[in-house]
Design an enzyme around this catalytic site. Structure first.
Site, short mmCIF file in Angstrom:
data_model
loop_
_atom_site.label_atom_id
_atom_site.label_comp_id
_atom_site.label_asym_id
_atom_site.label_seq_id
_atom_site.Cartn_x
_atom_site.Cartn_y
_atom_site.Cartn_z
N ASP A 7 0.04 5.06 0.84
CA ASP A 7 -0.14 6.05 1.91
C ASP A 7 -0.08 5.37 3.29
O ASP A 7 -0.85 4.45 3.56
CB ASP A 7 -1.51 6.73 1.77
CG ASP A 7 -1.63 7.53 0.48
OD1 ASP A 7 -0.97 8.57 0.38
OD2 ASP A 7 -2.39 7.11 -0.41
N ASP A 48 0.88 -1.15 0.00
CA ASP A 48 0.00 0.00 0.00
C ASP A 48 0.94 1.22 0.00
O ASP A 48 2.10 1.10 0.40
CB ASP A 48 -0.87 -0.03 1.26
CG ASP A 48 -1.64 1.25 1.44
OD1 ASP A 48 -2.35 1.64 0.51
OD2 ASP A 48 -1.52 1.87 2.52
#
Ligand code: G6P
Ligand code: MG
Length: 216
Positions: free
Chosen positions: A13, A11
């Site tokens: 962020d 991922d």
């Protein structure tokens, strides 16, 4: 854990890059303009969640009914505030251990990809100067259903030419952990999700994880 996986899908962020404050400030500006209550606790619920679904969570605090067109305008306005902020970030926004972890994975023959809900993924990778580190990028522009749907991680595996079972996901959002499990992938939970009991591995951050995974 290193021998088990052919790829690691990160991922973006909250795992690789710290953009949390930019998202918070942008949603706060929009909420204040609309007179809607918003705080950091509500902000945590937006982690890993798409822009439009995030807006729906924010609108839970108002009685006012907004048309689809008004919602689109609000999401665009928030994104304007967000992009303004993202344009000011650089490699200092990269989280501790992230680049080392990625390089060590590659040195061990493990492919690396991004699986992010954000439609600003490419901009963020460019601003922080890490675009070239990744073998594949799947983001919010590639899929219709956002996390906890498995789509973005399945897309990343497809771009790498691998089976889901050959991939491990690194996530900081509970919605993202669910998405990875729904994709049939093991998960290393870090940051905000570090206590998520559904994840196979839990660590504070990639700095700590690199020691565990690559024995450094
Ligand atoms: C990430 C963030 C979320 C954000 C989503 C969509 O998953 O954790 O907070 O809402 O991306 O981002 P975007 O840049 O497309 O608005
Ligand atoms: Mg995240």
């Amino acid at each position: 854990m290193k021998k088990e996986y052919k790829a690691i899908i990160f991922d973006l962020d909250g795992v690789i890059v710290s953009t949390d404050e930019c998202h918070y400030e942008a949603w706060k500006m929009l909420s204040d303009e609309e007179g809607i209550y918003f705080d950091r606790e509500i902000n945590e619920r937006l982690r890993g969640v798409s822009r439009m679904e995030s807006l729906e969570i924010i609108l839970e605090r108002t009685e006012k009914i907004y048309s689809e067109e008004e919602k689109q305008e609000m999401a665009a306005r928030k994104n304007g505030y967000y992009v303004e902020r993202v344009m000011t970030i650089d490699s200092n926004a990269i989280l501790p251990g992230a680049v080392d972890f990625i390089k060590m994975a590659k040195n061990n023959g493990i492919s690396v990809a991004i699986g992010s809900s954000s439609k600003n993924t490419k901009l963020i990778l460019e601003r922080t100067g890490i675009t070239k580190l990744f073998d594949a990028v799947a983001d919010g522009n590639d899929v219709k259903n956002s996390k906890p749907a498995p789509d973005v991680f399945l897309k990343a595996a497809e771009k790498l030419g691998l089976e889901p079972s050959e991939c491990m996901v690194v996530e900081d959002a509970d919605a993202g952990v669910e998405a990875a499990l729904n994709a049939g992938m093991d998960v290393l939970a870090v940051g905000y999700a570090k206590n998520n009991r559904k994840a196979k591995f839990c660590m504070n951050n990639l700095e700590e994880a690199k020691g565990e995974m690559f024995n450094v």
